[in-house]
Design a protein around this motif. Structure first.
Motif, short mmCIF file in Angstrom:
data_model
loop_
_atom_site.label_atom_id
_atom_site.label_comp_id
_atom_site.label_asym_id
_atom_site.label_seq_id
_atom_site.Cartn_x
_atom_site.Cartn_y
_atom_site.Cartn_z
N UNK A 179 78.57 -58.12 -83.29
CA UNK A 179 77.93 -59.40 -83.08
C UNK A 179 78.32 -60.10 -81.71
N UNK A 180 79.64 -60.08 -81.07
CA UNK A 180 79.92 -60.40 -79.78
C UNK A 180 79.08 -59.80 -78.77
N UNK A 181 78.82 -58.58 -79.12
CA UNK A 181 77.97 -57.81 -78.11
C UNK A 181 76.74 -58.23 -77.82
N UNK A 182 76.09 -58.44 -79.09
CA UNK A 182 74.73 -58.92 -79.14
C UNK A 182 74.53 -60.12 -78.49
N UNK A 183 75.46 -61.25 -78.69
CA UNK A 183 75.24 -62.48 -77.84
C UNK A 183 75.51 -62.23 -76.22
N UNK A 184 76.63 -61.28 -76.02
CA UNK A 184 76.90 -61.06 -74.82
C UNK A 184 75.44 -60.40 -73.87
N UNK A 185 75.01 -59.87 -74.70
CA UNK A 185 73.78 -59.03 -74.10
C UNK A 185 72.27 -59.88 -74.01
N UNK A 234 72.22 -73.91 -78.31
CA UNK A 234 71.59 -73.03 -77.17
C UNK A 234 72.38 -71.94 -77.10
N UNK A 235 73.27 -71.62 -78.24
CA UNK A 235 73.85 -70.29 -78.25
C UNK A 235 73.84 -69.69 -79.51
N UNK A 236 74.66 -68.62 -80.02
CA UNK A 236 74.86 -68.17 -81.01
C UNK A 236 75.55 -68.53 -82.03
N UNK A 237 75.38 -68.39 -83.49
CA UNK A 237 76.22 -68.67 -84.22
C UNK A 237 76.45 -67.46 -85.44
N UNK A 238 77.60 -66.92 -85.59
CA UNK A 238 77.88 -65.70 -86.46
C UNK A 238 78.17 -66.23 -87.69
N UNK A 239 77.46 -66.00 -88.95
CA UNK A 239 77.80 -66.48 -90.17
C UNK A 239 78.53 -65.17 -90.70
N UNK A 240 80.03 -65.18 -90.63
CA UNK A 240 80.57 -64.04 -90.96
C UNK A 240 80.94 -64.17 -92.42
N UNK A 275 69.56 -72.35 -82.18
CA UNK A 275 70.63 -71.75 -82.46
C UNK A 275 70.19 -70.21 -82.79
N UNK A 276 70.74 -69.16 -82.08
CA UNK A 276 70.39 -67.71 -82.67
C UNK A 276 71.39 -67.47 -83.85
N UNK A 277 70.88 -66.88 -84.74
CA UNK A 277 71.63 -66.45 -85.95
C UNK A 277 72.05 -64.93 -86.07
N UNK A 278 73.59 -64.84 -86.29
CA UNK A 278 73.66 -63.56 -86.48
C UNK A 278 74.54 -63.72 -87.81
N UNK A 279 74.34 -62.69 -88.73
CA UNK A 279 75.03 -62.62 -90.11
C UNK A 279 75.71 -61.13 -90.39
N UNK A 280 77.06 -61.34 -90.70
CA UNK A 280 77.54 -60.18 -91.04
C UNK A 280 78.20 -60.21 -92.31
N UNK A 281 78.18 -58.93 -93.05
CA UNK A 281 78.75 -58.75 -94.53
C UNK A 281 79.12 -57.57 -94.85
N UNK A 301 65.16 -63.85 -94.88
CA UNK A 301 65.39 -64.75 -93.50
C UNK A 301 66.50 -63.99 -92.61
N UNK A 302 67.51 -63.55 -93.22
CA UNK A 302 68.85 -63.19 -92.34
C UNK A 302 68.50 -61.90 -91.84
N UNK A 303 67.82 -61.11 -92.71
CA UNK A 303 67.60 -59.44 -92.75
C UNK A 303 66.43 -59.03 -91.79
N UNK A 304 66.11 -59.97 -90.59
CA UNK A 304 64.99 -59.66 -89.84
C UNK A 304 65.27 -58.27 -89.28
N UNK A 305 66.30 -58.19 -88.80
CA UNK A 305 66.80 -56.69 -88.30
C UNK A 305 68.10 -56.34 -88.67
N UNK A 306 68.17 -55.18 -88.84
CA UNK A 306 69.78 -54.80 -89.46
C UNK A 306 70.37 -53.84 -88.81
N UNK A 307 71.80 -53.98 -88.50
CA UNK A 307 72.56 -52.93 -88.02
C UNK A 307 73.66 -52.55 -89.20
N UNK A 308 73.44 -51.25 -89.30
CA UNK A 308 74.43 -50.79 -90.34
C UNK A 308 75.44 -49.97 -89.58
#
Ligand SMILES: Nc1ncnc2c1ncn2[C@@H]1O[C@H](COP(=O)(O)OP(=O)(O)OP(=O)(O)O)[C@@H](O)[C@H]1O
Ligand SMILES: [Mg+2]
Length: 443
Positions: A179-185, A234-240, A275-281, A301-308
């Motif tokens: 998640x942090x990597x995606x924000x940083x990039x 104007x940043x990223x929010x991770x819903x962990x 806000x750009x949303x990232x979600x982790x589970x 809505x959360x699962x537009x793109x998935x990283x497994x």
């Protein structure tokens, strides 16, 4: 390719559907906007043929909602003859193309083939990305296995887009790191990066955590407080641990995501947020959605793109690199001998990389010399019965069988029917072998 045909005239659907099926496409039909959205949520649709004029919801709205659920969905709008302004607006809303009524079937087929090609190319590009140098990334991490290279490649492509990314993986696999990597990039890297751990919020406080509250909104609200949405503006929010969100809160979150506005608890004014949303589970949200414990619309809505992220036991080739990485992190001069290394590689690491890190910390802290051998490893690792155990042919075969059962059960989340199927044996034989080889529930 799966095509959804949306039209209120049965004859039109019949005509298009019959033609496309004959061309070898699989076709799903919907008679109005609402039906279209329901179908879209329940079928893997690659392309939507959307009639612009429908009684319940106009095509623009259906298009917008489809794109909201999946920005990568392809849509061809079918407009009235000569409705140029409609067509232009439709393209601005993200349709791939438009066709005028009556639909020229040959033209339609040509458009579909183009889209099909684009889909294949996108798949190909994803498959043959060159090796990614993890050392050049803004987040320090190890990713040498093909499985992790794929994760990185996906993260790199997802990062510049505005879409929500759902990051899935077992505990300790590196979801927060990705998640942090995606924000940083992302283009938002200079903006705030905010995390809300949904597992740590008491049910009554969710709304205030997410959206903030006004002074005096409830007992104990002595001051005005900004929620994570405002903090992440104007940043990223991770819903962990997003799977832990209570259903009542899910509805409110979905509304905020759809409208890009929030309302502080006790506040009147809606505030717009960017806000750009990232979600982790680590839970299976899809299964939760099917069981009704997670809202299906929020899931989509959360699962537009998935990283497994694969568990460590499926990318054991990374263990030596990870050990070096952590020894470096702790500025340790410890050296692991071959026996210790090989025993570490046998262990399945249910807690994944976090577990490996803790084990290394413990080992180097307690070891009497920098030369680490088998005896210095914690007992759960030292005593783990690995695949290549000693013994005669029969006992080694039994051990191998035992490992295969454990792995098959693990891979299928303990579902015996599936594990048996994967092993090519009947469920009854599986249960018999489990009993005999002492493969218990804890595996
Ligand atoms: N590929 C990697 N290379 C180096 N370190 C890693 C890697 N993946 C994870 N780690 C480290 O492992 C630890 C756990 O990672 P992280 O917190 O991202 O996992 P997680 O999936 O969010 O776990 P949980 O589900 O328990 O919250 C962190 O210290 C992280 O830095
Ligand atoms: Mg985490």
């Amino acid at each position: 390719m799966n095509i959804l045909i949306v039209d209120d005239e049965p004859l039109q659907r019949h005509l298009l559907g019959g033609f496309l099926k004959k061309q070898g496409y699989s076709v799903v039909e919907a008679a109005n906007g609402n039906e279209a959205l329901t179908r879209f949520l329940h079928h893997p649709i690659d392309l939507v043929l959307l009639d612009h004029r429908m009684p319940d919801m106009n095509g623009d709205e259906v298009l917008a909602r489809i794109k909201q659920h999946n920005p990568l969905a392809r849509v061809i709008m079918i407009t009235a003859y000569g409705a140029v302004d409609t067509a232009v607006r439709t393209m601005q809303l993200g349709a791939e193309d438009f066709l005028e009524k009556p639909v020229d079937l040959e033209k339609l087929l040509a458009r579909i083939r183009t889209i099909e090609e684009q889909l294949y190319i996108a798949d190909d590009v994803a498959a043959v990305t060159e090796t990614i140098d993890a050392e050049a990334l803004p987040v320090r991490m190890i990713a040498v296995s093909p499985a992790m290279q794929q994760v990185l490649s996906l993260a790199l492509r997802a990062a510049p887009s505005p879409w929500t990314v759902l990051i899935q993986g077992e505990t300790g696999t590196g979801k927060e790191l990705i998640a942090r990597l995606i924000h940083q990039l992302s283009p938002r890297k200079e903006g705030p990066y905010v995390t809300l751990n949904c597992a740590a919020v008491p049910e009554g406080l969710f709304e205030s955590e997410l959206f903030g509250h006004e002074k005096g909104a409830f007992t104990g609200a002595a001051n005005r407080r900004r929620g994570v949405f405002e903090q992440a503006h104007q940043g990223t929010l991770l819903l962990d641990e997003v799977g832990e969100l209570p259903l009542t809160v899910q509805a409110k979150l979905l509304r905020a995501l759809q409208e890009n506005t929030i309302c502080r608890v006790g506040g009147e004014q809606p505030l717009s947020v960017d806000v750009r949303i990232l979600a982790a589970t680590n839970r299976d949200l899809k299964q939760m959605a099917a069981a009704g414990s997670f809202r299906e619309d929020l899931y989509f809505r959360l699962n537009v793109l998935t990283v497994d992220i694969p568990p460590l036991r499926r990318r054991k080739e990374e263990i030596p690199a990870l050990i070096r990485f952590f020894l470096d992190k702790y500025r340790s001069r410890a050296v692991f001998d071959d026996q210790a290394l090989s025993q570490l590689t046998k262990y399945p690491f249910p807690g994944n990389i976090r577990e490996l890190e803790h084990i290394l910390q413990r080992t180097i802290t307690l070891a009497r010399s920098p030369n680490i051998g088998l005896r210095d490893l914690p007992p759960e690792i030292r005593e783990y019965r690995g695949q290549e155990s000693e013994g005669d042919l029969n006992s080694r075969l039994a051990e191998m069988e035992r490992q295969m059962l454990i792995e098959a059960l693990e891979r299928h989340n303990g579902v015996q029917t599936r594990a048996a199927e994967a092993l090519g044996i009947s469920e009854r034989v599986l249960r018999y072998k489990m009993e005999r080889l002492d493969v218990g529930k804890k595996n």
